[in-house]
Design a protein around this motif. Structure first.
Motif, PDB file in Angstrom:
ATOM      1  N   LEU A   1       0.827  -1.200   0.000  1.00 30.38           N
ATOM      2  CA  LEU A   1       0.000   0.000   0.000  1.00 30.38           C
ATOM      3  C   LEU A   1       0.866   1.257   0.000  1.00 30.38           C
ATOM      4  CD1 LEU A   1      -2.903   1.051   0.113  1.00 30.38           C
ATOM      5  CD2 LEU A   1      -2.734   0.996   2.595  1.00 30.38           C
ATOM      6  N   VAL A   2       1.934   1.250   0.787  1.00 36.15           N
ATOM      7  CA  VAL A   2       2.845   2.404   0.815  1.00 36.15           C
ATOM      8  C   VAL A   2       3.493   2.598  -0.549  1.00 36.15           C
ATOM      9  CG1 VAL A   2       5.038   3.199   1.777  1.00 36.15           C
ATOM     10  CG2 VAL A   2       3.266   2.333   3.284  1.00 36.15           C
ATOM     11  N   LEU A   3       3.915   1.523  -1.190  1.00 34.47           N
ATOM     12  CA  LEU A   3       4.521   1.629  -2.517  1.00 34.47           C
ATOM     13  C   LEU A   3       3.535   2.175  -3.553  1.00 34.47           C
ATOM     14  CD1 LEU A   3       6.694  -1.598  -2.758  1.00 34.47           C
ATOM     15  CD2 LEU A   3       7.482   0.757  -2.745  1.00 34.47           C
ATOM     16  N   ILE A   4       2.292   1.718  -3.485  1.00 36.14           N
ATOM     17  CA  ILE A   4       1.270   2.199  -4.423  1.00 36.14           C
ATOM     18  C   ILE A   4       0.998   3.688  -4.208  1.00 36.14           C
ATOM     19  CG2 ILE A   4      -1.185   2.038  -5.010  1.00 36.14           C
ATOM     20  CD1 ILE A   4      -0.932  -0.991  -4.561  1.00 36.14           C
ATOM     21  N   LEU A   5       0.856   4.088  -2.953  1.00 33.68           N
ATOM     22  CA  LEU A   5       0.586   5.501  -2.669  1.00 33.68           C
ATOM     23  C   LEU A   5       1.776   6.384  -3.035  1.00 33.68           C
ATOM     24  CD1 LEU A   5      -1.359   5.258   0.704  1.00 33.68           C
ATOM     25  CD2 LEU A   5      -2.264   5.754  -1.566  1.00 33.68           C
ATOM     26  N   PHE A   6       2.993   5.906  -2.788  1.00 32.44           N
ATOM     27  CA  PHE A   6       4.175   6.675  -3.164  1.00 32.44           C
ATOM     28  C   PHE A   6       4.254   6.828  -4.676  1.00 32.44           C
ATOM     29  CE2 PHE A   6       8.640   6.758  -4.490  1.00 32.44           C
ATOM     30  CZ  PHE A   6       9.023   7.949  -3.896  1.00 32.44           C
ATOM     31  N   GLY A   7       3.974   5.745  -5.398  1.00 30.55           N
ATOM     32  CA  GLY A   7       3.995   5.800  -6.860  1.00 30.55           C
ATOM     33  C   GLY A   7       2.929   6.732  -7.409  1.00 30.55           C
ATOM     34  N   ALA A   8       1.741   6.703  -6.809  1.00 31.97           N
ATOM     35  CA  ALA A   8       0.664   7.594  -7.259  1.00 31.97           C
ATOM     36  C   ALA A   8       1.027   9.049  -6.968  1.00 31.97           C
ATOM     37  CB  ALA A   8      -0.645   7.214  -6.569  1.00 31.97           C
ATOM     38  N   GLY A   9       1.625   9.292  -5.810  1.00 29.76           N
ATOM     39  CA  GLY A   9       2.033  10.659  -5.468  1.00 29.76           C
ATOM     40  C   GLY A   9       3.088  11.183  -6.422  1.00 29.76           C
ATOM     41  N   PHE A  10       4.045  10.341  -6.775  1.00 30.38           N
ATOM     42  CA  PHE A  10       5.080  10.751  -7.723  1.00 30.38           C
ATOM     43  C   PHE A  10       4.477  11.015  -9.098  1.00 30.38           C
ATOM     44  CE2 PHE A  10       8.280   9.752 -10.947  1.00 30.38           C
ATOM     45  CZ  PHE A  10       9.242  10.678 -10.604  1.00 30.38           C
ATOM     46  N   ALA A  11       3.549  10.155  -9.521  1.00 27.30           N
ATOM     47  CA  ALA A  11       2.909  10.331 -10.826  1.00 27.30           C
ATOM     48  C   ALA A  11       2.094  11.619 -10.858  1.00 27.30           C
ATOM     49  CB  ALA A  11       2.029   9.127 -11.142  1.00 27.30           C
ATOM     50  N   LEU A  12       1.374  11.910  -9.779  1.00 22.11           N
ATOM     51  CA  LEU A  12       0.588  13.148  -9.733  1.00 22.11           C
ATOM     52  C   LEU A  12       1.489  14.375  -9.760  1.00 22.11           C
ATOM     53  CD1 LEU A  12      -2.238  12.266  -7.202  1.00 22.11           C
ATOM     54  CD2 LEU A  12      -2.455  12.692  -9.644  1.00 22.11           C
ATOM     55  N   LYS A  13       2.621  14.305  -9.062  1.00 23.97           N
ATOM     56  CA  LYS A  13       3.546  15.442  -9.081  1.00 23.97           C
ATOM     57  C   LYS A  13       4.110  15.641 -10.482  1.00 23.97           C
ATOM     58  CE  LYS A  13       7.275  17.510  -6.530  1.00 23.97           C
ATOM     59  NZ  LYS A  13       8.079  17.502  -5.346  1.00 23.97           N
ATOM     60  N   ALA A  14       4.448  14.541 -11.152  1.00 21.05           N
ATOM     61  CA  ALA A  14       4.956  14.639 -12.527  1.00 21.05           C
ATOM     62  C   ALA A  14       3.885  15.210 -13.448  1.00 21.05           C
ATOM     63  CB  ALA A  14       5.418  13.271 -13.007  1.00 21.05           C
ATOM     64  N   LEU A  15       2.632  14.796 -13.266  1.00 20.02           N
ATOM     65  CA  LEU A  15       1.546  15.332 -14.101  1.00 20.02           C
ATOM     66  C   LEU A  15       1.340  16.817 -13.863  1.00 20.02           C
ATOM     67  CD1 LEU A  15      -1.078  12.457 -13.976  1.00 20.02           C
ATOM     68  CD2 LEU A  15       0.269  13.204 -15.932  1.00 20.02           C
ATOM     69  N   TRP A  16       1.502  17.276 -12.620  1.00 14.77           N
ATOM     70  CA  TRP A  16       1.397  18.714 -12.342  1.00 14.77           C
ATOM     71  C   TRP A  16       2.483  19.484 -13.083  1.00 14.77           C
ATOM     72  CZ3 TRP A  16      -2.263  21.728 -10.953  1.00 14.77           C
ATOM     73  CH2 TRP A  16      -3.271  21.279 -10.127  1.00 14.77           C
ATOM     74  N   TRP A  17       3.718  18.968 -13.098  1.00 18.11           N
ATOM     75  CA  TRP A  17       4.803  19.648 -13.814  1.00 18.11           C
ATOM     76  C   TRP A  17       4.529  19.673 -15.310  1.00 18.11           C
ATOM     77  CZ3 TRP A  17       7.933  23.008 -11.935  1.00 18.11           C
ATOM     78  CH2 TRP A  17       8.335  22.929 -10.614  1.00 18.11           C
ATOM     79  N   ILE A  18       4.028  18.583 -15.861  1.00 14.66           N
ATOM     80  CA  ILE A  18       3.700  18.548 -17.290  1.00 14.66           C
ATOM     81  C   ILE A  18       2.596  19.550 -17.607  1.00 14.66           C
ATOM     82  CG2 ILE A  18       2.701  17.095 -19.105  1.00 14.66           C
ATOM     83  CD1 ILE A  18       4.208  14.740 -17.795  1.00 14.66           C
ATOM     84  N   ALA A  19       1.584  19.630 -16.739  1.00 16.58           N
ATOM     85  CA  ALA A  19       0.483  20.579 -16.948  1.00 16.58           C
ATOM     86  C   ALA A  19       0.990  22.015 -16.904  1.00 16.58           C
ATOM     87  CB  ALA A  19      -0.596  20.361 -15.894  1.00 16.58           C
ATOM     88  N   ILE A  20       1.910  22.319 -16.002  1.00 23.08           N
ATOM     89  CA  ILE A  20       2.458  23.678 -15.906  1.00 23.08           C
ATOM     90  C   ILE A  20       3.253  24.024 -17.156  1.00 23.08           C
ATOM     91  CG2 ILE A  20       4.144  25.087 -14.655  1.00 23.08           C
ATOM     92  CD1 ILE A  20       3.152  23.678 -12.086  1.00 23.08           C
ATOM     93  N   ILE A  21       4.063  23.070 -17.640  1.00 22.83           N
ATOM     94  CA  ILE A  21       4.855  23.313 -18.852  1.00 22.83           C
ATOM     95  C   ILE A  21       3.945  23.534 -20.054  1.00 22.83           C
ATOM     96  CG2 ILE A  21       6.445  22.202 -20.476  1.00 22.83           C
ATOM     97  CD1 ILE A  21       7.754  20.898 -17.985  1.00 22.83           C
TER      98      ILE A  21
END
Length: 53
Positions: A7-27
């Protein structure tokens, strides 16, 4: 214990993916705004669209 670790690995991966998507959206937003600034003049002196869709 293994379930909690998974569960921790899944949540960490989702958090990283969401952060990456925010950076892509800003660019993409910056590129979109720059397109309005640098768009060329169309026919009749009117400023046209810089995109083709």
């Amino acid at each position: 214990m293994l379930l909690v670790l998974l569960l921790v690995l899944i949540l960490f991966g989702a958090g990283f993916a969401l952060k990456a998507l925010w950076w892509i959206a800003i660019i993409l937003l910056v590129l979109w705004l720059l397109g309005f600034v640098f768009r060329g003049a169309g026919a009749g002196g009117r400023r046209g669209r810089w995109y083709r869709w």
